[in-house]
Design a protein around this motif. Sequence first.
Motif, PDB file in Angstrom:
ATOM      1  N   GLU A 261      53.461  23.520  10.072  1.00  0.00           N
ATOM      2  CA  GLU A 261      54.451  22.380   9.873  1.00  0.00           C
ATOM      3  C   GLU A 261      55.299  22.643   8.508  1.00  0.00           C
ATOM      4  O   GLU A 261      56.406  22.520   8.603  1.00  0.00           O
ATOM      5  N   SER A 262      54.365  22.957   7.579  1.00  0.00           N
ATOM      6  CA  SER A 262      55.124  23.274   6.046  1.00  0.00           C
ATOM      7  C   SER A 262      55.953  24.169   6.074  1.00  0.00           C
ATOM      8  O   SER A 262      57.335  24.062   5.799  1.00  0.00           O
ATOM      9  N   LEU A 263      55.595  25.301   6.928  1.00  0.00           N
ATOM     10  CA  LEU A 263      56.602  26.704   7.054  1.00  0.00           C
ATOM     11  C   LEU A 263      57.681  26.118   7.841  1.00  0.00           C
ATOM     12  O   LEU A 263      59.052  26.627   7.538  1.00  0.00           O
ATOM     13  N   LEU A 264      57.558  25.536   9.032  1.00  0.00           N
ATOM     14  CA  LEU A 264      58.571  25.242   9.806  1.00  0.00           C
ATOM     15  C   LEU A 264      59.700  24.234   9.154  1.00  0.00           C
ATOM     16  O   LEU A 264      60.759  24.203   9.181  1.00  0.00           O
ATOM     17  N   SER A 265      59.054  23.347   8.439  1.00  0.00           N
ATOM     18  CA  SER A 265      60.105  22.346   7.620  1.00  0.00           C
ATOM     19  C   SER A 265      60.746  23.160   6.484  1.00  0.00           C
ATOM     20  O   SER A 265      61.990  23.054   6.294  1.00  0.00           O
ATOM     21  N   ALA A 266      60.172  24.209   5.934  1.00  0.00           N
ATOM     22  CA  ALA A 266      60.861  25.129   5.086  1.00  0.00           C
ATOM     23  C   ALA A 266      62.016  25.732   5.597  1.00  0.00           C
ATOM     24  O   ALA A 266      62.977  26.118   4.995  1.00  0.00           O
ATOM     25  N   VAL A 267      61.772  26.265   6.744  1.00  0.00           N
ATOM     26  CA  VAL A 267      62.616  27.058   7.756  1.00  0.00           C
ATOM     27  C   VAL A 267      63.802  26.083   7.756  1.00  0.00           C
ATOM     28  O   VAL A 267      64.936  26.584   7.669  1.00  0.00           O
ATOM     29  N   VAL A 268      63.623  24.918   8.283  1.00  0.00           N
ATOM     30  CA  VAL A 268      64.632  23.785   8.500  1.00  0.00           C
ATOM     31  C   VAL A 268      65.401  23.663   7.501  1.00  0.00           C
ATOM     32  O   VAL A 268      66.841  23.494   7.393  1.00  0.00           O
ATOM     33  N   ALA A 269      65.039  23.668   6.256  1.00  0.00           N
ATOM     34  CA  ALA A 269      65.432  23.163   4.863  1.00  0.00           C
ATOM     35  C   ALA A 269      66.655  24.486   4.592  1.00  0.00           C
ATOM     36  O   ALA A 269      67.400  24.548   3.875  1.00  0.00           O
ATOM     37  N   ASP A 270      65.849  25.870   4.881  1.00  0.00           N
ATOM     38  CA  ASP A 270      66.767  26.904   4.313  1.00  0.00           C
ATOM     39  C   ASP A 270      68.094  26.655   5.129  1.00  0.00           C
ATOM     40  O   ASP A 270      68.948  27.233   4.820  1.00  0.00           O
TER      41      ASP A 270
END
Length: 561
Positions: A261-270
């Motif tokens: 979930e954290s990495l998917l959230s970071a991808v969305v932020a990118d």
Amino acid sequence: MATSDILKEPLLLRLSRLFGGLRGDLTGGLTAAVVALPLALAFAVASGVEPKAGLYTAIVAGIVAAIFGGSSVQITGPTGAMAVVLVGIVAKYGLEKVWIAGVMAGIIQIALGVAKLGQLVKFIPYPVTAGFTNGIAVIIFCGQLNNFFGLKLPRSEHFLPGLWQSLTHVEALNWAAVALALVVIATNVLWPRINTTIPGSLVGLVLATAIASAFHLNVPTIGTIPQSLPMPQGIPHWNDFSVIRELINPALALAALGSIESLLSAVVADGMTVSEKHNSDRELIGQGLANMIVPFFGGIPATGAIARTAVNVRSGGKTRLSGVIHGVALAIIVLTLAPLAAQIPLAALAGILMVVSLRMIEWEAIGLLMRATYSDFAVMILTWLVTILFDLVLAVEVGLIAAGALFIKRMSDLSLVKIPETEVFPPGTPLELGKEIAVYRVDGPVFFGAAERFATFLRDEPEVKYLILRLRFVPNMDTTGLVALEDIYHDLERHNCRLILTGLQPEVQQLLERTGLLNTIGLSNCFETTTEAICSISPQIACSQPVAADLKTKELLELID
């Protein structure tokens, strides 16, 4: 930028980078804190722990992950996905053992980051992520029926028995609690039409609490929240090896979910910012440190929160300072408003979570998968059902196995595809057509395993104004490849770069037409051959009388067509 490179920078440059966007970080951090306040309380209750644990988690984990994580704008705290896992662990093992499991999960996440395994999350197929996200939404919604109806039933290890309990005790429902929950839901839905600065969840929470207090309604409330900052504490049984062995499976589940979930959230932020992209391995280390530390302050495991991160970015947050401000602002709220928070009805939190769960359902993803391929849609439905009936980790495992089986089937179907001998240029080799034009050849099917790499290397040419993708040897494309292509188009559009496709095969073209992506890219940006595409951009390159340089260029064009 690597951590070592950052540390080598002069101190004044680092301070300038940190405080250069102070105004945006202040606005972003404060806005994220306002949004996080009701959600931290709600997700703590949904996890089966006291509301103060949610606030302490948002404060401590939010600050630690902001400083040490790999994303400059990520906001960390309690989330719905983690609450779904935690409620079962709390019911089975108790809160003290959840703290131990949280520390173990943090250690596992740090180990994954040190081993540089952060990139693996990018290989999770799109139907799998859509399936477990939708499953989480269903579980959160159904898990709040107890508070929605104002019932005081014991928590169940799994949400299905709890759902059955809630539905079979409807005759004992508290109408006042139902009314307050409906007020919060209506406010969440209608308030954005009035004001988009103040979140509707906060307005609904304040309104429901005011109504309950003014009319002295007999509804369950949050209860006392200490008017103090989280303080370090010990964790019982931490050195007991038998307890650690007992909790290894819950810890693995928490670490896996927290990482995904954290990495998917970071991808969305990118995708929402043109600033530097996140570092997946460093993000895992930062999240792991947060989850290691937060149990010693009475908190629960946390992850990067997509909604709060998006709010931070949209409100102007640009650096890690915004995440720190978010945590500090929540700490100030705890010190000043804790007595008022004790009067919040649980039904109000239920209303907030029900709206959050409905918004979590990826309706667009469902429609896209239905229009794209039935096999990808089946993987999403399978993952969705396993999430609801069993648990999230098993759902991801089953989804990956199903997607892997489909991948093997697709590759076996394509084993007879022959690459002509004239294909002498390796994939990803740009032609020498000037800095403004880049031509890339893509071989084989655009499947989920190659989607991220396919997207990444095409974005590393900032001076390019025309990007030509030659897709003649791409016989088919799955949904994740389709989403990657759409992301490439929008990313290039933000950088004023035109995407041109050549040599579309019938199956790929039909998929693009069914999903509407072909109209988005534009038929004027699709050509039969690469020569035609380059002539349309710069006619003088391939259409003038051949001189020595032009002959060389023409030969190159003939080879790639």
